[in-house]
Design a protein around this motif. Structure first.
Motif, PDB file in Angstrom:
ATOM      1  N   ASP A 100      11.878  -5.273  15.002  1.00 14.42           N
ATOM      2  CA  ASP A 100      12.613  -4.398  14.084  1.00 14.42           C
ATOM      3  C   ASP A 100      11.850  -4.214  12.772  1.00 14.42           C
ATOM      4  OD1 ASP A 100      14.669  -4.031  15.854  1.00 14.42           O
ATOM      5  OD2 ASP A 100      16.059  -5.403  14.878  1.00 14.42           O
ATOM      6  N   SER A 101      11.307  -5.305  12.238  1.00 14.28           N
ATOM      7  CA  SER A 101      10.585  -5.238  10.970  1.00 14.28           C
ATOM      8  C   SER A 101       9.331  -4.389  11.098  1.00 14.28           C
ATOM      9  CB  SER A 101      10.207  -6.650  10.498  1.00 14.28           C
ATOM     10  OG  SER A 101      11.357  -7.390  10.192  1.00 14.28           O
ATOM     11  N   LEU A 102       8.584  -4.596  12.165  1.00 13.72           N
ATOM     12  CA  LEU A 102       7.352  -3.825  12.368  1.00 13.72           C
ATOM     13  C   LEU A 102       7.649  -2.344  12.560  1.00 13.72           C
ATOM     14  CD1 LEU A 102       5.489  -6.372  14.648  1.00 13.72           C
ATOM     15  CD2 LEU A 102       4.777  -5.663  12.363  1.00 13.72           C
ATOM     16  N   ARG A 103       8.762  -2.040  13.219  1.00 13.24           N
ATOM     17  CA  ARG A 103       9.149  -0.635  13.372  1.00 13.24           C
ATOM     18  C   ARG A 103       9.546  -0.025  12.041  1.00 13.24           C
ATOM     19  NH1 ARG A 103      12.357  -2.464  18.213  1.00 13.24           N
ATOM     20  NH2 ARG A 103      11.057  -2.057  20.045  1.00 13.24           N
ATOM     21  N   LEU A 104      10.239  -0.799  11.211  1.00 17.25           N
ATOM     22  CA  LEU A 104      10.645  -0.290   9.898  1.00 17.25           C
ATOM     23  C   LEU A 104       9.437   0.033   9.029  1.00 17.25           C
ATOM     24  CD1 LEU A 104      13.650  -2.631   9.033  1.00 17.25           C
ATOM     25  CD2 LEU A 104      13.750  -0.161   9.359  1.00 17.25           C
ATOM     26  N   VAL A 105       8.419  -0.817   9.110  1.00 17.74           N
ATOM     27  CA  VAL A 105       7.204  -0.572   8.326  1.00 17.74           C
ATOM     28  C   VAL A 105       6.349   0.499   8.983  1.00 17.74           C
ATOM     29  CG1 VAL A 105       5.093  -1.632   7.420  1.00 17.74           C
ATOM     30  CG2 VAL A 105       7.251  -2.899   7.381  1.00 17.74           C
ATOM     31  N   ARG A 119       0.833  -1.209   0.000  1.00 25.30           N
ATOM     32  CA  ARG A 119       0.000   0.000   0.000  1.00 25.30           C
ATOM     33  C   ARG A 119       0.864   1.254   0.000  1.00 25.30           C
ATOM     34  NH1 ARG A 119      -4.112   0.762   4.943  1.00 25.30           N
ATOM     35  NH2 ARG A 119      -5.323  -0.790   3.773  1.00 25.30           N
ATOM     36  N   ARG A 120       1.913   1.268   0.810  1.00 25.82           N
ATOM     37  CA  ARG A 120       2.722   2.483   0.947  1.00 25.82           C
ATOM     38  C   ARG A 120       3.615   2.729  -0.261  1.00 25.82           C
ATOM     39  NH1 ARG A 120       3.596   1.420   7.363  1.00 25.82           N
ATOM     40  NH2 ARG A 120       1.505   2.134   7.901  1.00 25.82           N
ATOM     41  N   LEU A 121       3.975   1.662  -0.943  1.00 23.23           N
ATOM     42  CA  LEU A 121       4.780   1.829  -2.148  1.00 23.23           C
ATOM     43  C   LEU A 121       3.922   2.098  -3.376  1.00 23.23           C
ATOM     44  CD1 LEU A 121       7.477  -0.976  -1.693  1.00 23.23           C
ATOM     45  CD2 LEU A 121       7.758   1.486  -1.358  1.00 23.23           C
ATOM     46  N   GLY A 122       2.602   1.978  -3.224  1.00 20.67           N
ATOM     47  CA  GLY A 122       1.707   2.235  -4.339  1.00 20.67           C
ATOM     48  C   GLY A 122       1.730   1.148  -5.398  1.00 20.67           C
ATOM     49  N   LEU A 123       2.018  -0.092  -5.000  1.00 19.12           N
ATOM     50  CA  LEU A 123       2.067  -1.207  -5.942  1.00 19.12           C
ATOM     51  C   LEU A 123       0.667  -1.793  -6.125  1.00 19.12           C
ATOM     52  CD1 LEU A 123       5.255  -2.997  -4.561  1.00 19.12           C
ATOM     53  CD2 LEU A 123       5.112  -1.468  -6.537  1.00 19.12           C
ATOM     54  N   PRO A 124       0.366  -2.340  -7.292  1.00 15.13           N
ATOM     55  CA  PRO A 124      -0.939  -2.974  -7.503  1.00 15.13           C
ATOM     56  C   PRO A 124      -1.046  -4.244  -6.666  1.00 15.13           C
ATOM     57  CG  PRO A 124       0.474  -3.288  -9.422  1.00 15.13           C
ATOM     58  CD  PRO A 124       1.192  -2.332  -8.522  1.00 15.13           C
ATOM     59  N   LEU A 169      12.021 -10.206  -0.258  1.00 10.93           N
ATOM     60  CA  LEU A 169      12.047  -9.312  -1.423  1.00 10.93           C
ATOM     61  C   LEU A 169      11.178  -8.080  -1.190  1.00 10.93           C
ATOM     62  CD1 LEU A 169      11.872 -11.992  -4.265  1.00 10.93           C
ATOM     63  CD2 LEU A 169      13.872 -10.678  -3.522  1.00 10.93           C
ATOM     64  N   THR A 170      10.054  -8.270  -0.519  1.00 14.14           N
ATOM     65  CA  THR A 170       9.185  -7.132  -0.216  1.00 14.14           C
ATOM     66  C   THR A 170       9.890  -6.144   0.701  1.00 14.14           C
ATOM     67  OG1 THR A 170       7.224  -8.537  -0.419  1.00 14.14           O
ATOM     68  CG2 THR A 170       6.949  -6.442   0.723  1.00 14.14           C
ATOM     69  N   MET A 171      10.566  -6.653   1.722  1.00 12.43           N
ATOM     70  CA  MET A 171      11.279  -5.770   2.640  1.00 12.43           C
ATOM     71  C   MET A 171      12.458  -5.088   1.949  1.00 12.43           C
ATOM     72  SD  MET A 171       9.780  -5.444   5.489  1.00 12.43           S
ATOM     73  CE  MET A 171      11.110  -4.607   6.362  1.00 12.43           C
ATOM     74  N   GLU A 172      13.073  -5.770   0.985  1.00  9.41           N
ATOM     75  CA  GLU A 172      14.150  -5.124   0.234  1.00  9.41           C
ATOM     76  C   GLU A 172      13.603  -3.943  -0.567  1.00  9.41           C
ATOM     77  OE1 GLU A 172      17.627  -5.562   0.001  1.00  9.41           O
ATOM     78  OE2 GLU A 172      17.129  -6.541   1.890  1.00  9.41           O
ATOM     79  N   LEU A 173      12.424  -4.098  -1.158  1.00  6.66           N
ATOM     80  CA  LEU A 173      11.791  -2.972  -1.854  1.00  6.66           C
ATOM     81  C   LEU A 173      11.564  -1.812  -0.898  1.00  6.66           C
ATOM     82  CD1 LEU A 173       9.088  -4.727  -4.085  1.00  6.66           C
ATOM     83  CD2 LEU A 173      11.177  -3.593  -4.866  1.00  6.66           C
ATOM     84  N   TRP A 174      11.139  -2.141   0.320  1.00  5.19           N
ATOM     85  CA  TRP A 174      10.869  -1.094   1.304  1.00  5.19           C
ATOM     86  C   TRP A 174      12.163  -0.417   1.760  1.00  5.19           C
ATOM     87  CZ3 TRP A 174       7.218   1.937   2.653  1.00  5.19           C
ATOM     88  CH2 TRP A 174       7.202   2.574   3.899  1.00  5.19           C
TER      89      TRP A 174
END
Length: 255
Positions: A182-187, A41-46, A235-240
């Motif tokens: 850590d992951s939840l904080r990053l998002v 959602r935050r990256l605006g991906l379909p 891979l999703t987290m790498e995009l983020w």
């Protein structure tokens, strides 16, 4: 998260350690991966193409687990080592910390993890010499970067916990209190977004339930679901983490 928070794990018996690890399916563990829906959602991906690719990658990993379980175990360890170290954001020291949690069971607790290895990988195990050599290389890389004494001391304390505690306890503690947080904080999950996160968590739980009749072990079924979801999550987290960010403002300029 400082490693001294994990010291009580040394006292946990195996049953409690396993229970804590399985509880991560509901609290922080699987939910941190389900936060990938917020990243989209935050990256605006379909959403639909993303989910299709996500599930396709998970399916490929499941096929690997069913047909080549020893290689699946090695890939699982490699992906977790890369992803956990990356999310820690401490350079080589983060990879050393991740490697400590992942490799010490093969160095100090082979017998304790044997039931899981039989169910997940047909009894295949990483040889202690290989695990020890890899951990030593990670240590040398971390020392090459000259970490601060406090950070290095905390990592050595984590190693002590990993050597003394039941491996399920160490894995649960690190997975919950370090990586997932850590992951939840990053998002940056906020407010009602937790509803979407827990909706996604149900998918992971369903996958674990579907795997149980084949693996016949609750931990192997849970880890099988995590294994299948690790690559698309990574891979999703790498995009983020690699997303374009606005330049920092110059102090005092308002720009």
């Amino acid at each position: 998260m400082p490693a001294y928070y994990l010291l009580p794990l040394v006292l946990l018996p195996e049953t409690w350690a396993l229970g804590l690890l399985l509880l991560s399916a509901l609290f922080l563990g699987l939910p941190h991966g389900a936060a990938d829906l917020l990243v989209v959602r935050r990256l605006g991906l379909p959403l639909l193409p993303f989910l299709a690719l996500y599930l396709a990658l998970a399916g490929l990993l499941l096929a690997l687990l069913f047909h080549y379980p020893p290689f699946a175990l090695l890939l699982f360890l490699g992906m977790a080592l890369f992803h956990w170290g990356r999310v820690e954001g401490r350079g080589a020291l983060g990879y050393l910390r991740a490697g400590t949690v992942l490799l010490f069971p093969f160095l100090f607790h082979q017998e304790a993890i044997l039931p899981f290895l039989r169910a997940f990988a047909g009894g295949f195990s990483l040889p202690p010499l290989a695990a020890g050599t890899l951990w030593g290389l990670l240590l040398l890389l971390a020392l090459w970067e000259k970490p601060g004494a406090r950070a290095l001391g905390d990592t050595l304390l984590l190693a002590l916990v990993a050597a003394l505690a039941h491996p399920y306890a160490t894995l649960a503690g690190y997975f919950l209190l370090q990586h997932s947080l850590d992951s939840l904080r990053l998002v940056g999950v906020r407010g009602r977004e937790w509803l979407l996160v827990y909706a996604g968590t149900l998918g992971g739980l369903l996958l674990a339930l579907l795997l149980y009749p084949r693996l016949l072990d609750p931990l192997a079924a849970y880890m099988g679901a995590i294994f299948a979801l690790t690559l698309p999550h990574l891979l999703t987290m790498e995009l983020w983490l690699r997303r374009p960010r606005p330049p920092a403002r110059w102090p005092g300029t308002g720009r």
